[in-house]
Design a protein around this motif. Sequence first.
Motif, PDB file in Angstrom:
ATOM      1  N   ILE A 272      -9.350   6.481 -10.677  1.00  0.00           N
ATOM      2  CA  ILE A 272      -8.126   5.851 -11.199  1.00  0.00           C
ATOM      3  C   ILE A 272      -6.998   5.790 -10.172  1.00  0.00           C
ATOM      4  O   ILE A 272      -5.934   5.256 -10.477  1.00  0.00           O
ATOM      5  CB  ILE A 272      -7.622   6.581 -12.459  1.00  0.00           C
ATOM      6  N   GLU A 273      -7.201   6.317  -8.986  1.00  0.00           N
ATOM      7  CA  GLU A 273      -6.124   6.375  -7.992  1.00  0.00           C
ATOM      8  C   GLU A 273      -6.563   5.723  -6.682  1.00  0.00           C
ATOM      9  O   GLU A 273      -7.651   6.013  -6.172  1.00  0.00           O
ATOM     10  CB  GLU A 273      -5.712   7.832  -7.738  1.00  0.00           C
ATOM     11  N   TYR A 274      -5.699   4.857  -6.168  1.00  0.00           N
ATOM     12  CA  TYR A 274      -5.965   4.159  -4.925  1.00  0.00           C
ATOM     13  C   TYR A 274      -4.789   4.343  -3.970  1.00  0.00           C
ATOM     14  O   TYR A 274      -3.638   4.474  -4.399  1.00  0.00           O
ATOM     15  CB  TYR A 274      -6.182   2.661  -5.170  1.00  0.00           C
ATOM     16  N   LEU A 275      -5.107   4.353  -2.684  1.00  0.00           N
ATOM     17  CA  LEU A 275      -4.094   4.493  -1.648  1.00  0.00           C
ATOM     18  C   LEU A 275      -3.783   3.109  -1.087  1.00  0.00           C
ATOM     19  O   LEU A 275      -4.667   2.431  -0.548  1.00  0.00           O
ATOM     20  CB  LEU A 275      -4.589   5.422  -0.541  1.00  0.00           C
ATOM     21  N   PHE A 276      -2.529   2.685  -1.223  1.00  0.00           N
ATOM     22  CA  PHE A 276      -2.079   1.390  -0.728  1.00  0.00           C
ATOM     23  C   PHE A 276      -1.267   1.594   0.551  1.00  0.00           C
ATOM     24  O   PHE A 276      -0.286   2.349   0.550  1.00  0.00           O
ATOM     25  CB  PHE A 276      -1.194   0.688  -1.754  1.00  0.00           C
ATOM     26  N   ARG A 277      -1.675   0.929   1.628  1.00  0.00           N
ATOM     27  CA  ARG A 277      -0.869   0.913   2.853  1.00  0.00           C
ATOM     28  C   ARG A 277      -0.211  -0.457   2.957  1.00  0.00           C
ATOM     29  O   ARG A 277      -0.883  -1.488   2.886  1.00  0.00           O
ATOM     30  CB  ARG A 277      -1.710   1.191   4.094  1.00  0.00           C
ATOM     31  N   ILE A 278       1.105  -0.455   3.144  1.00  0.00           N
ATOM     32  CA  ILE A 278       1.883  -1.682   3.123  1.00  0.00           C
ATOM     33  C   ILE A 278       2.708  -1.805   4.390  1.00  0.00           C
ATOM     34  O   ILE A 278       3.288  -0.820   4.868  1.00  0.00           O
ATOM     35  CB  ILE A 278       2.791  -1.702   1.874  1.00  0.00           C
ATOM     36  N   GLU A 279       2.727  -2.990   4.942  1.00  0.00           N
ATOM     37  CA  GLU A 279       3.533  -3.255   6.142  1.00  0.00           C
ATOM     38  C   GLU A 279       5.001  -3.030   5.807  1.00  0.00           C
ATOM     39  O   GLU A 279       5.529  -3.608   4.851  1.00  0.00           O
ATOM     40  CB  GLU A 279       3.310  -4.701   6.589  1.00  0.00           C
ATOM     41  N   TYR A 280       5.661  -2.192   6.614  1.00  0.00           N
ATOM     42  CA  TYR A 280       7.043  -1.826   6.296  1.00  0.00           C
ATOM     43  C   TYR A 280       7.795  -1.509   7.588  1.00  0.00           C
ATOM     44  O   TYR A 280       7.843  -0.356   8.037  1.00  0.00           O
ATOM     45  CB  TYR A 280       7.062  -0.620   5.356  1.00  0.00           C
ATOM     46  N   PRO A 281       8.401  -2.514   8.208  1.00  0.00           N
ATOM     47  CA  PRO A 281       9.107  -2.316   9.481  1.00  0.00           C
ATOM     48  C   PRO A 281      10.247  -1.305   9.393  1.00  0.00           C
ATOM     49  O   PRO A 281      10.641  -0.725  10.407  1.00  0.00           O
ATOM     50  CB  PRO A 281       9.637  -3.722   9.804  1.00  0.00           C
ATOM     51  N   GLU A 282      10.768  -1.079   8.189  1.00  0.00           N
ATOM     52  CA  GLU A 282      11.895  -0.151   8.019  1.00  0.00           C
ATOM     53  C   GLU A 282      11.441   1.282   7.772  1.00  0.00           C
ATOM     54  O   GLU A 282      12.202   2.096   7.238  1.00  0.00           O
ATOM     55  CB  GLU A 282      12.768  -0.603   6.845  1.00  0.00           C
TER      56      GLU A 282
END
Length: 269
Positions: free
Chosen positions: A21-31
């Motif tokens: 039920i749990e997933y790891l999301f990596r998101i582009e984040y320049p800040e």
Amino acid sequence: MENIIMPKPYKILNIQKMTDIEYLFRIEYPEAGNVKFGQFMQLSFPKVGECPISVTNFCEKEGWIEFLIRKVGIVTDEIFKLQPGDILPMRGPYGKGFDQIDIKGKKVIIVTGGSGLAPVRSLIHYIDQNPEEVECLELLFGFKDESSILFKDEIVNWRKNHPMILTVDKGCGIDGECVGLVTEYVPQLQLTSDDFNNTEVIIVGPPNMMKYTALEFERLGVPADKIWLSFERKMSCAVGKCGHCRIDEVYVCLDGPVFNYTKAKYLID
């Protein structure tokens, strides 16, 4: 004038399954350089809503941010339909994090229950990579069962460098670990009265787990001002305007989510 509650679009870089039920999301984040350990972001889905999610890790150099997301509501149901390359609107970061704690030269004890490991993961990584910052780091993690253990590879690496107790409520953990609640193992931590003034205890997990774990540390004689808790509570606006996260005169989104136990022990919802 900038709209402080207007989300901005960011690209999903990677999605990794952690549990059923749990997933790891990596998101582009320049800040990413603006993020502090223990803060949270508001993740949005157009025409559906928003949800507050703790930052579990971030990298200023590479420009990304990570979230452990559990599929538990209408917003996360929609987020789980997204794929790498898709856009996820976000705003933040918000709240007071673990930067309030002076860990330099201290004995740091971190106790987590279940997904409570996510908000402290970035801090553990930092200490693990900069061991000279602290006297030592000791870890106590509790999970429901083996299938719910998060970040298994990282746990294996952390235990090479730091004392660790890993426990599950039932069954067996990694390499036949302990069975039982984390409160049962607090007395087994390498903690003596001589350490109290040079110790910082961080507790993150479900409300009852944090309550009774903090009480156990108090029973052992750890001063309340040496104990820190991170609250999980429904934040809506995240800027102290809507009142959804208010407990008495305290707004969790502004005054927390990380609180010293001297204040947290009186925040009864």
